[in-house]
Scaffold this motif. Structure first.
Motif, PDB file in Angstrom:
ATOM      1  N   ALA A  42       0.711  -1.204  -0.133  1.00  0.00           N
ATOM      2  CA  ALA A  42       0.059  -0.214  -0.244  1.00  0.00           C
ATOM      3  C   ALA A  42       1.216   1.443   0.319  1.00  0.00           C
ATOM      4  CB  ALA A  42      -1.604   0.091   1.210  1.00  0.00           C
ATOM      5  N   LYS A  43      -0.246   2.333  -0.702  1.00  0.00           N
ATOM      6  CA  LYS A  43       0.592   4.244  -0.690  1.00  0.00           C
ATOM      7  C   LYS A  43       0.116   4.471   0.811  1.00  0.00           C
ATOM      8  CE  LYS A  43       1.584   4.350  -5.532  1.00  0.00           C
ATOM      9  NZ  LYS A  43       0.887   2.567  -5.623  1.00  0.00           N
ATOM     10  N   VAL A  44       1.161   5.049   1.728  1.00  0.00           N
ATOM     11  CA  VAL A  44       0.297   5.042   3.083  1.00  0.00           C
ATOM     12  C   VAL A  44      -0.066   6.847   2.872  1.00  0.00           C
ATOM     13  CG1 VAL A  44       0.004   4.714   5.344  1.00  0.00           C
ATOM     14  CG2 VAL A  44       0.882   3.271   4.166  1.00  0.00           C
ATOM     15  N   LEU A  45      -0.566   8.006   3.793  1.00  0.00           N
ATOM     16  CA  LEU A  45      -0.498   8.550   4.057  1.00  0.00           C
ATOM     17  C   LEU A  45      -1.050   8.989   5.264  1.00  0.00           C
ATOM     18  CD1 LEU A  45       0.106  11.663   3.103  1.00  0.00           C
ATOM     19  CD2 LEU A  45      -2.922  12.307   2.963  1.00  0.00           C
ATOM     20  N   LEU A  46       0.514   9.607   6.251  1.00  0.00           N
ATOM     21  CA  LEU A  46      -0.433   9.646   7.499  1.00  0.00           C
ATOM     22  C   LEU A  46      -0.265  10.651   8.240  1.00  0.00           C
ATOM     23  CD1 LEU A  46       3.539   8.602   9.492  1.00  0.00           C
ATOM     24  CD2 LEU A  46       1.376   7.083   8.666  1.00  0.00           C
ATOM     25  N   VAL A  47      -1.342  11.201   8.870  1.00  0.00           N
ATOM     26  CA  VAL A  47      -1.972  12.113   9.497  1.00  0.00           C
ATOM     27  C   VAL A  47      -2.027  12.273  10.813  1.00  0.00           C
ATOM     28  CG1 VAL A  47      -4.710  13.611   9.458  1.00  0.00           C
ATOM     29  CG2 VAL A  47      -3.524  12.592   7.671  1.00  0.00           C
ATOM     30  N   ASP A  48      -0.990  13.253  11.260  1.00  0.00           N
ATOM     31  CA  ASP A  48      -1.262  12.994  12.334  1.00  0.00           C
ATOM     32  C   ASP A  48      -1.184  15.338  13.338  1.00  0.00           C
ATOM     33  OD1 ASP A  48      -0.433  13.635  15.748  1.00  0.00           O
ATOM     34  OD2 ASP A  48      -0.506  11.273  15.652  1.00  0.00           O
ATOM     35  N   ILE A  49      -1.219  15.951  14.245  1.00  0.00           N
ATOM     36  CA  ILE A  49      -0.945  17.082  14.633  1.00  0.00           C
ATOM     37  C   ILE A  49       0.404  17.441  14.405  1.00  0.00           C
ATOM     38  CG2 ILE A  49      -1.607  17.163  17.178  1.00  0.00           C
ATOM     39  CD1 ILE A  49      -3.207  19.053  16.750  1.00  0.00           C
ATOM     40  N   ASP A  50       0.829  16.740  15.406  1.00  0.00           N
ATOM     41  CA  ASP A  50       2.580  16.830  15.619  1.00  0.00           C
ATOM     42  C   ASP A  50       3.219  16.829  14.650  1.00  0.00           C
ATOM     43  OD1 ASP A  50       5.128  16.721  16.467  1.00  0.00           O
ATOM     44  OD2 ASP A  50       4.647  15.235  18.337  1.00  0.00           O
ATOM     45  N   GLU A  51       3.491  17.821  13.663  1.00  0.00           N
ATOM     46  CA  GLU A  51       4.381  17.725  12.216  1.00  0.00           C
ATOM     47  C   GLU A  51       6.146  16.954  12.732  1.00  0.00           C
ATOM     48  OE1 GLU A  51       5.805  20.287   8.180  1.00  0.00           O
ATOM     49  OE2 GLU A  51       4.517  21.072   9.996  1.00  0.00           O
ATOM     50  N   GLU A  52       6.251  17.544  13.831  1.00  0.00           N
ATOM     51  CA  GLU A  52       8.439  16.970  13.482  1.00  0.00           C
ATOM     52  C   GLU A  52       8.073  15.582  13.922  1.00  0.00           C
ATOM     53  OE1 GLU A  52      10.387  18.072  13.738  1.00  0.00           O
ATOM     54  OE2 GLU A  52       9.634  20.214  13.327  1.00  0.00           O
ATOM     55  N   SER A  53       6.940  15.165  14.544  1.00  0.00           N
ATOM     56  CA  SER A  53       7.043  13.677  14.988  1.00  0.00           C
ATOM     57  C   SER A  53       6.633  12.781  13.089  1.00  0.00           C
ATOM     58  CB  SER A  53       6.464  13.111  15.632  1.00  0.00           C
ATOM     59  OG  SER A  53       6.156  12.076  16.576  1.00  0.00           O
ATOM     60  N   LEU A  54       5.456  13.038  12.686  1.00  0.00           N
ATOM     61  CA  LEU A  54       5.813  12.867  11.572  1.00  0.00           C
ATOM     62  C   LEU A  54       6.563  12.901  10.297  1.00  0.00           C
ATOM     63  CD1 LEU A  54       1.844  14.624  10.489  1.00  0.00           C
ATOM     64  CD2 LEU A  54       2.992  12.366  10.825  1.00  0.00           C
ATOM     65  N   LYS A  55       7.788  14.454  10.648  1.00  0.00           N
ATOM     66  CA  LYS A  55       8.878  14.038  10.170  1.00  0.00           C
ATOM     67  C   LYS A  55       9.927  12.388  10.656  1.00  0.00           C
ATOM     68  CE  LYS A  55       8.553  18.938   8.691  1.00  0.00           C
ATOM     69  NZ  LYS A  55       9.860  20.218   8.975  1.00  0.00           N
ATOM     70  N   GLU A  56       9.737  12.364  11.376  1.00  0.00           N
ATOM     71  CA  GLU A  56      10.429  11.555  11.766  1.00  0.00           C
ATOM     72  C   GLU A  56      10.488   9.876  11.176  1.00  0.00           C
ATOM     73  OE1 GLU A  56      10.811  11.597  16.224  1.00  0.00           O
ATOM     74  OE2 GLU A  56      11.517  13.713  16.447  1.00  0.00           O
ATOM     75  N   ARG A  57       9.293   9.808  11.645  1.00  0.00           N
ATOM     76  CA  ARG A  57       8.419   8.808  10.930  1.00  0.00           C
ATOM     77  C   ARG A  57       8.257   8.697   9.481  1.00  0.00           C
ATOM     78  NH1 ARG A  57       7.799   5.513  15.695  1.00  0.00           N
ATOM     79  NH2 ARG A  57       5.884   6.400  16.792  1.00  0.00           N
ATOM     80  N   GLN A  58       8.252   9.994   9.165  1.00  0.00           N
ATOM     81  CA  GLN A  58       8.761   9.609   7.500  1.00  0.00           C
ATOM     82  C   GLN A  58      10.034   9.817   6.522  1.00  0.00           C
ATOM     83  OE1 GLN A  58       8.436  12.998   4.881  1.00  0.00           O
ATOM     84  NE2 GLN A  58       7.869  11.595   3.144  1.00  0.00           N
ATOM     85  N   GLN A  59      10.845  10.007   7.728  1.00  0.00           N
ATOM     86  CA  GLN A  59      12.684  10.106   7.444  1.00  0.00           C
ATOM     87  C   GLN A  59      12.812   8.161   7.401  1.00  0.00           C
ATOM     88  OE1 GLN A  59      14.326  12.417  10.119  1.00  0.00           O
ATOM     89  NE2 GLN A  59      13.385  13.948   8.700  1.00  0.00           N
ATOM     90  N   GLU A  60      12.284   7.954   8.773  1.00  0.00           N
ATOM     91  CA  GLU A  60      13.165   5.778   8.709  1.00  0.00           C
ATOM     92  C   GLU A  60      11.857   5.942   7.776  1.00  0.00           C
ATOM     93  OE1 GLU A  60      10.965   2.786  12.244  1.00  0.00           O
ATOM     94  OE2 GLU A  60      10.377   4.858  12.995  1.00  0.00           O
ATOM     95  N   ALA A  61      10.671   5.936   7.178  1.00  0.00           N
ATOM     96  CA  ALA A  61      10.389   4.991   5.928  1.00  0.00           C
ATOM     97  C   ALA A  61      10.805   5.378   4.827  1.00  0.00           C
ATOM     98  CB  ALA A  61       8.937   4.952   6.626  1.00  0.00           C
ATOM     99  N   GLU A  62      11.067   5.582   5.095  1.00  0.00           N
ATOM    100  CA  GLU A  62      11.550   6.453   3.965  1.00  0.00           C
ATOM    101  C   GLU A  62      13.421   5.749   3.217  1.00  0.00           C
ATOM    102  OE1 GLU A  62      13.207  10.213   3.519  1.00  0.00           O
ATOM    103  OE2 GLU A  62      11.198  11.152   2.431  1.00  0.00           O
ATOM    104  N   LYS A  63      14.190   4.934   5.078  1.00  0.00           N
ATOM    105  CA  LYS A  63      15.348   4.546   4.636  1.00  0.00           C
ATOM    106  C   LYS A  63      14.902   3.071   5.239  1.00  0.00           C
ATOM    107  CE  LYS A  63      17.430   7.283   8.652  1.00  0.00           C
ATOM    108  NZ  LYS A  63      17.766   7.562  10.189  1.00  0.00           N
ATOM    109  N   LYS A  64      13.723   2.987   5.048  1.00  0.00           N
ATOM    110  CA  LYS A  64      13.165   1.299   4.412  1.00  0.00           C
ATOM    111  C   LYS A  64      12.574   1.202   3.194  1.00  0.00           C
ATOM    112  CE  LYS A  64      12.412   0.258   9.889  1.00  0.00           C
ATOM    113  NZ  LYS A  64      11.763  -0.214  10.740  1.00  0.00           N
ATOM    114  N   GLY A  65      12.473   2.414   2.750  1.00  0.00           N
ATOM    115  CA  GLY A  65      12.247   2.059   1.233  1.00  0.00           C
ATOM    116  C   GLY A  65      10.570   1.702   0.678  1.00  0.00           C
ATOM    117  N   LEU A  66       9.877   2.267   1.570  1.00  0.00           N
ATOM    118  CA  LEU A  66       8.490   2.731   2.641  1.00  0.00           C
ATOM    119  C   LEU A  66       8.057   3.966   1.835  1.00  0.00           C
ATOM    120  CD1 LEU A  66       8.781   1.127   5.794  1.00  0.00           C
ATOM    121  CD2 LEU A  66       7.962  -0.843   3.246  1.00  0.00           C
TER     122      LEU A  66
END
Length: 254
Positions: free
Chosen positions: A31-55
Motif C-alpha cells: 500500500a501507499k500510505v498517508l500519515l495524518v497527525d497534529i505533530d509535524e516533527e513526529s511525522l517528519k521523523e516517521r517519514q524519514q524512518e520509512a524512507e530508510k526502509k524504502g516504504l
C-alpha cells in the motif's frame, strides 16, 4: 502479489505507535500510505524512518477536530495518490484519570472532540471519496466495551465510536465499503504509561503489573498485535467482515 498491492491508505494518529506500526505493515503489503497527525516533527521523523526502509509513506499535518484540516488531508491523499481505498480512523487521546466528580470539564470536551468528532469528520469527508469500495477501521478500545473507573471521558468516547461504526456500516455497505472497529486491550506504549501513572502517580509499574494479572495471556499487547488485525480487516481475507467489533486484548474482557 502482496495483499494490499496498489491500495492507498490514510491513517490518522499516524505518528503514534499503533498508527505508524500499521503504516509500515500496510506499506510492506504494497500500500501507499498517508500519515495524518497534529505533530509535524513526529511525522517528519516517521517519514524519514520509512524512507530508510524504502516504504511509500508520506504525511499531512492536521487537527482531526477541524473540518477544514480534515478536508485538506483528504485532498492531499487524492492529489498525491489519486484515490483512497483504506481508512484507519485511529487518532485518539486518553485524557486524565480522575473520578467523575473531579473530572475536568475542559478535558472531557477535548477527549470527545478528538475521539468522537474527529472520527465523525473523518467518516464525513473520507468515505465519499472511496469510489471503488474499500475498508474503514476505527480504533475503539476494550474501554468501549467495559467500564474503567477514573476514565469517564475515554470510556464514553470509545463506546460512542461503536455507534458511529454501526451507522456507517448500514449506510456504506451497498457501496462495498466495509466498516469495523478494532478494540485493543492494554498496549505497551506511551498512552498506557500515561494511564498507569495517572492511576497511581509514582507507581505506574504496580498498575501495569496489576493489569497484566487480569489478562489471561499475562502480557500487554505490542503495537504489532493491533496492526496485524487492522491489516487483516483491510485485506480481501476479511471481505465479509462488516459492522462488527474486533477485540485484540489477550482475553482481558473475558
Amino acid at each position: 502479489m502482496k495483499r494490499l498491492e496498489n491500495k492507498v491508505a490514510i491513517i490518522t494518529g499516524g505518528s503514534g505507535s499503533i498508527g505508524f506500526t500499521t503504516a509500515k505493515k500496510l506499506a510492506n503489503e504494497g500500500a501507499k500510505v498517508l500519515l495524518v497527525d497534529i505533530d509535524e516533527e513526529s511525522l517528519k521523523e516517521r517519514q524519514q524512518e520509512a524512507e530508510k526502509k524504502g516504504l511509500d509513506i508520506s504525511y499531512a499535518v492536521a487537527d482531526v477536530t477541524d473540518a477544514e484540516d480534515v478536508q485538506n488531508y483528504v485532498d492531499t491523499a487524492l492529489e498525491r495518490y489519486g484515490k483512497i481505498d483504506l481508512f484507519f480512523n485511529n487518532a485518539g487521546i486518553e485524557g486524565v484519570v480522575k473520578p467523575i466528580s473531579e473530572y475536568p470539564e475542559d478535558t472531557f470536551d477535548q477527549v470527545l472532540a478528538v475521539n468522537v468528532k474527529g472520527v465523525f469528520l473523518g467518516m464525513k469527508y473520507v468515505t465519499p471519496k472511496m469510489e471503488n469500495g474499500g475498508s474503514v477501521v476505527i480504533t475503539s478500545s476494550v474501554a468501549g466495551l467495559v467500564g474503567s473507573p477514573g476514565m469517564v471521558a475515554y470510556n464514553t468516547s470509545k463506546h460512542a465510536i461503536i455507534g458511529t461504526m454501526r451507522v456507517a456500516a448500514q449506510e456504506l455497505g451497498e457501496r462495498n465499503i466495509r466498516v469495523n472497529t478494532v478494540h485493543p486491550g492494554p498496549v505497551d506504549n506511551r498512552m498506557m504509561r500515561s494511564l498507569e501513572e495517572g492511576a497511581k502517580p509514582g507507581h505506574g509499574e504496580e498498575v501495569k503489573a496489576g493489569y497484566e494479572q487480569q489478562i489471561p495471556m499475562h502480557r500487554y499487547a505490542q503495537p504489532e498485535d493491533i496492526s496485524n488485525m487492522v491489516t487483516f480487516l483491510f485485506s480481501d481475507e476479511s471481505s465479509y467482515a462488516h459492522g462488527n467489533t474486533f477485540v485484540v486484548d489477550g482475553g482481558f474482557t473475558t
